[in-house]
Scaffold this motif. Structure first.
Motif, PDB file in Angstrom:
ATOM      1  N   GLY A   1       0.787  -1.230   0.000  1.00 35.90           N
ATOM      2  CA  GLY A   1       0.000   0.000   0.000  1.00 35.90           C
ATOM      3  C   GLY A   1       0.820   1.282   0.000  1.00 35.90           C
ATOM      4  N   LYS A   2       2.163   1.158  -0.053  1.00 36.34           N
ATOM      5  CA  LYS A   2       2.952   2.392   0.085  1.00 36.34           C
ATOM      6  C   LYS A   2       2.784   3.330  -1.114  1.00 36.34           C
ATOM      7  N   SER A   3       2.773   2.781  -2.331  1.00 38.99           N
ATOM      8  CA  SER A   3       2.568   3.646  -3.500  1.00 38.99           C
ATOM      9  C   SER A   3       1.163   4.240  -3.516  1.00 38.99           C
ATOM     10  N   THR A   4       0.184   3.417  -3.150  1.00 33.24           N
ATOM     11  CA  THR A   4      -1.196   3.911  -3.110  1.00 33.24           C
ATOM     12  C   THR A   4      -1.321   5.052  -2.104  1.00 33.24           C
ATOM     13  N   PHE A   5      -0.668   4.889  -0.963  1.00 33.46           N
ATOM     14  CA  PHE A   5      -0.690   5.949   0.040  1.00 33.46           C
ATOM     15  C   PHE A   5      -0.110   7.240  -0.546  1.00 33.46           C
ATOM     16  N   LEU A   6       1.041   7.106  -1.202  1.00 32.48           N
ATOM     17  CA  LEU A   6       1.689   8.287  -1.787  1.00 32.48           C
ATOM     18  C   LEU A   6       0.772   8.942  -2.827  1.00 32.48           C
ATOM     19  N   ARG A   7       0.141   8.096  -3.667  1.00 32.25           N
ATOM     20  CA  ARG A   7      -0.715   8.616  -4.735  1.00 32.25           C
ATOM     21  C   ARG A   7      -2.005   9.239  -4.196  1.00 32.25           C
ATOM     22  N   CYS A   8      -2.335   8.899  -2.971  1.00 32.01           N
ATOM     23  CA  CYS A   8      -3.495   9.544  -2.351  1.00 32.01           C
ATOM     24  C   CYS A   8      -3.158  10.968  -1.903  1.00 32.01           C
ATOM     25  N   LEU A   9      -1.887  11.236  -1.678  1.00 26.38           N
ATOM     26  CA  LEU A   9      -1.514  12.537  -1.107  1.00 26.38           C
ATOM     27  C   LEU A   9      -1.823  13.692  -2.055  1.00 26.38           C
ATOM     28  N   ASN A  10      -1.836  13.423  -3.384  1.00 28.08           N
ATOM     29  CA  ASN A  10      -2.270  14.477  -4.314  1.00 28.08           C
ATOM     30  C   ASN A  10      -3.561  14.054  -5.036  1.00 28.08           C
ATOM     31  N   LEU A  11      -4.216  13.061  -4.487  1.00 23.71           N
ATOM     32  CA  LEU A  11      -5.495  12.550  -5.010  1.00 23.71           C
ATOM     33  C   LEU A  11      -5.408  12.001  -6.431  1.00 23.71           C
ATOM     34  N   LEU A  12      -4.212  11.568  -6.854  1.00 22.89           N
ATOM     35  CA  LEU A  12      -4.178  10.812  -8.105  1.00 22.89           C
ATOM     36  C   LEU A  12      -4.990   9.546  -7.891  1.00 22.89           C
ATOM     37  N   GLU A  13      -4.946   9.081  -6.646  1.00 18.78           N
ATOM     38  CA  GLU A  13      -5.815   7.981  -6.233  1.00 18.78           C
ATOM     39  C   GLU A  13      -6.810   8.587  -5.266  1.00 18.78           C
ATOM     40  N   GLU A  14      -8.087   8.378  -5.551  1.00 19.75           N
ATOM     41  CA  GLU A  14      -9.106   8.966  -4.686  1.00 19.75           C
ATOM     42  C   GLU A  14      -9.370   8.005  -3.524  1.00 19.75           C
ATOM     43  N   PRO A  15      -9.182   8.464  -2.290  1.00 22.03           N
ATOM     44  CA  PRO A  15      -9.404   7.565  -1.150  1.00 22.03           C
ATOM     45  C   PRO A  15     -10.864   7.099  -1.097  1.00 22.03           C
ATOM     46  N   SER A  16     -11.084   5.879  -0.664  1.00 19.63           N
ATOM     47  CA  SER A  16     -12.456   5.391  -0.499  1.00 19.63           C
ATOM     48  C   SER A  16     -13.116   6.097   0.669  1.00 19.63           C
ATOM     49  N   SER A  17     -12.321   6.367   1.709  1.00 20.85           N
ATOM     50  CA  SER A  17     -12.811   7.229   2.782  1.00 20.85           C
ATOM     51  C   SER A  17     -11.616   7.833   3.488  1.00 20.85           C
ATOM     52  N   GLY A  18     -11.874   8.865   4.266  1.00 20.00           N
ATOM     53  CA  GLY A  18     -10.792   9.572   4.922  1.00 20.00           C
ATOM     54  C   GLY A  18     -10.449  10.852   4.184  1.00 20.00           C
ATOM     55  N   GLU A  19      -9.550  11.622   4.785  1.00 20.85           N
ATOM     56  CA  GLU A  19      -9.262  12.941   4.225  1.00 20.85           C
ATOM     57  C   GLU A  19      -7.776  13.167   4.049  1.00 20.85           C
ATOM     58  N   VAL A  20      -7.461  13.974   3.034  1.00 25.93           N
ATOM     59  CA  VAL A  20      -6.095  14.457   2.862  1.00 25.93           C
ATOM     60  C   VAL A  20      -6.141  15.966   3.023  1.00 25.93           C
ATOM     61  N   ILE A  21      -5.337  16.474   3.936  1.00 26.67           N
ATOM     62  CA  ILE A  21      -5.323  17.915   4.182  1.00 26.67           C
ATOM     63  C   ILE A  21      -3.956  18.456   3.797  1.00 26.67           C
ATOM     64  N   PHE A  22      -3.964  19.375   2.850  1.00 28.28           N
ATOM     65  CA  PHE A  22      -2.713  19.958   2.375  1.00 28.28           C
ATOM     66  C   PHE A  22      -2.706  21.448   2.678  1.00 28.28           C
ATOM     67  N   GLU A  23      -1.725  21.887   3.441  1.00 26.19           N
ATOM     68  CA  GLU A  23      -1.612  23.286   3.840  1.00 26.19           C
ATOM     69  C   GLU A  23      -2.939  23.826   4.372  1.00 26.19           C
ATOM     70  N   GLY A  24      -3.583  22.989   5.153  1.00 27.62           N
ATOM     71  CA  GLY A  24      -4.815  23.415   5.814  1.00 27.62           C
ATOM     72  C   GLY A  24      -6.081  23.238   4.996  1.00 27.62           C
ATOM     73  N   ASN A  25      -5.953  22.760   3.736  1.00 22.30           N
ATOM     74  CA  ASN A  25      -7.142  22.591   2.898  1.00 22.30           C
ATOM     75  C   ASN A  25      -7.438  21.116   2.696  1.00 22.30           C
ATOM     76  N   ILE A  26      -8.702  20.768   2.855  1.00 24.38           N
ATOM     77  CA  ILE A  26      -9.095  19.396   2.543  1.00 24.38           C
ATOM     78  C   ILE A  26      -9.132  19.245   1.032  1.00 24.38           C
ATOM     79  N   LEU A  27      -8.368  18.302   0.492  1.00 23.56           N
ATOM     80  CA  LEU A  27      -8.340  18.114  -0.964  1.00 23.56           C
ATOM     81  C   LEU A  27      -9.607  17.401  -1.414  1.00 23.56           C
ATOM     82  N   ASP A  28     -10.133  17.874  -2.546  1.00 20.65           N
ATOM     83  CA  ASP A  28     -11.406  17.346  -3.038  1.00 20.65           C
ATOM     84  C   ASP A  28     -11.314  17.223  -4.554  1.00 20.65           C
ATOM     85  N   VAL A  29     -11.536  15.998  -5.062  1.00 15.76           N
ATOM     86  CA  VAL A  29     -11.412  15.791  -6.517  1.00 15.76           C
ATOM     87  C   VAL A  29     -12.422  16.598  -7.311  1.00 15.76           C
TER      88      VAL A  29
END
Lengths: 248, 221
Positions: A46-74
């Motif tokens: 899951g390490k690559s998938t985790f990395l790819r979630c950080l810029n939402l190239l992979e959209e998480p099934s659930s959970g949030e990615v927050i970048f510089e205080g903003n929740i990323l949204d596809v």
């Protein structure tokens, strides 16, 4: 690390499913500004998938990615703006074959940041010099070796002035004699203060450049720590087993 | 038997030339406008919207699954009947419309294949840089896709040159129509061989141009 660390990317309870397959099983991690984090672990863990979630190239099934205080949204148009601040380097380089080396670097700053061509090319030349490709500016990528392509991919991302760089197994597709040149570029970048998240199988490199190592297996972070403790005194039985397999 | 093939050709070559020009022109119009429409069909087909992509799928299946001649008859008889304002429009346009729509279905599939042939990594790289969806398509995907599909488009043009022969049925002045013109002069078999010869020469020449193009495109890879 000092106490007043600024979080740059934060994940909250990240899950990712591909059909029946659970790839990420709840990862909550924070990457701090200026930090160099390497991610190691077995293939399919899951390490690559985790990395790819950080810029939402992979959209998480659930959970949030927050970048510089903003929740990323596809579905948000802001995502492109945020992605401009998150550089990414891929295993397969993914340079644009129909564009010259120069245009590979300048196309996105010109199109998306409205930087004028002269300015963009000046910056691109500096970046190319930094990675020793200044004499290749007018070539097409098919004239470059794998190592040169990867260095091009790195400066292409840097041309957007990102706040963090993600590396997804950047040397795994390279011929052995090309690996060092690319790792040196990444190391120089890390030492210059760039925040880096690096998925890698190069243990020596991970030990050398990291502030922190994450061991991801079965979709969760099984162990995390500074490289010395991590490599010399791992706690989790899976980490021990994995390191015993890969360290020579 | 009457006159020889050569005699007929020498006597009537301007008619054949005019026919050939008509053929090349109709085929070009069909493929050119068909490509624009085909690009639209391809985008619809690739759309995430299920309704739009099903519409495109049905469109392609119907046009590729029925004979062009039938499509031409429908365009020729049905359109002016269904839309009375178009009664005074030259029927040439209806037949041409059938050619364009037919071509758009084939070209649409070619374009879709071209877009699908681009590695996913190219799109991921562009999107990771923060490139918009539109710029990613226009500046990264399409330029590479078009390069990949140029030979297939050339072959579509060659196929269309042969398909346009059906338009002669509706008295469009193209190569096959010269048969009708000369049949009125009791020249039955000679024009057929001349027409076949001209089609053969044109398609062979164009085919070799396409393979030349293919070779050149491969060199720059």
């Amino acid at each position: 690390m000092s106490e007043n660390r600024i979080p740059l990317i934060e994940t909250r309870n990240l899950y990712k499913r591909f059909g029946e397959l659970n790839v990420l099983n709840g990862i909550s991690e924070t990457i701090y500004k200026g930090e160099v984090v390497t991610i190691i672990g077995p293939s399919g863990g899951g390490k690559s998938t985790f990395l790819r979630c950080l810029n939402l190239l992979e959209e998480p099934s659930s959970g949030e990615v927050i970048f510089e205080g903003n929740i990323l949204d596809v579905n948000s148009t802001d995502l492109n703006k945020h992605r401009q601040k998150i550089g990414m380097v891929f295993q397969q380089f993914n340079v644009f074959p129909h564009l010259t080396v120069m245009d590979n670097i300048t196309i996105t700053p010109i199109l998306e940041k409205k930087i004028n061509k002269v300015e963009a090319e000046k910056r691109a030349k500096e970046l190319l010099e930094m990675v020793g490709l200044e004499d290749k500016a007018l070539e097409y990528p098919n004239k470059l070796s794998g190592g040169q392509k990867q260095r091009l991919a790195i400066v292409r991302a840097l041309a957007m002035d990102p706040d963090v760089m993600l590396f997804d197994e950047p040397t795994s597709a390279l011929d052995p004699e090309m690996v060092k040149g690319v790792l040196e570029v990444i190391q120089a970048l890390a030492e210059s203060g760039m925040t880096c998240v690096i998925v890698t199988h190069e243990m020596g490199f991970a030990k050398k450049v990291s502030d922190r190592v994450l061991f991801i297996d079965e979709g969760i972070v099984k162990e995390s720590g500074n490289p010395i403790d991590f490599f010399e005194n791992p706690q989790n039985p899976r980490t021990k087993e994995f390191l015993a397999q890969v360290m020579y | 038997m009457g006159k020889s093939i050569l005699e007929v050709f020498l006597e009537y070559w301007p008619i054949f030339l005019k026919g050939l020009i008509g053929t090349l022109r109709y085929a070009f119009i069909a493929v050119f406008l068909g490509s624009i429409l085909g690009a639209l069909v391809a985008f619809l087909h690739l759309s995430k919207n299920k309704l739009l992509s099903s519409i495109a799928k049905i469109y392609v299946n119907v046009l590729r699954g029925t004979p062009l001649l039938v499509q031409m008859y429908i365009a020729y008889y049905f359109i002016p009947m269904a839309i009375p304002i178009l009664n005074n429009v030259d029927v040439v346009y209806f037949v041409l419309l059938a050619l364009i729509l037919n071509s758009s279905a084939y070209v649409g599939e070619i374009i879709r294949g071209g877009i699908n042939s681009i590695e996913k990594g190219q799109i991921e790289a562009a999107r990771s840089l923060g490139m918009s969806n539109k710029n990613c398509m226009m500046k990264i995907v399409l330029p590479q896709a078009i390069k990949n599909i140029l030979p297939a488009l050339g072959n579509e043009y060659i196929a269309m040159i042969k398909e346009t022969s059906l338009a002669g049925t509706f008295m469009l002045y193209e190569l096959m129509y010269t048969r009708t013109l000369l049949a009125n002069k009791y020249l039955i078999w000679q024009p057929l061989f001349i027409i076949a010869g001209i089609y053969l020469i044109v398609t062979l020449v164009l085919s070799s141009l396409v393979s030349l193009l293919e070779k050149r495109l491969r060199v720059s890879e």
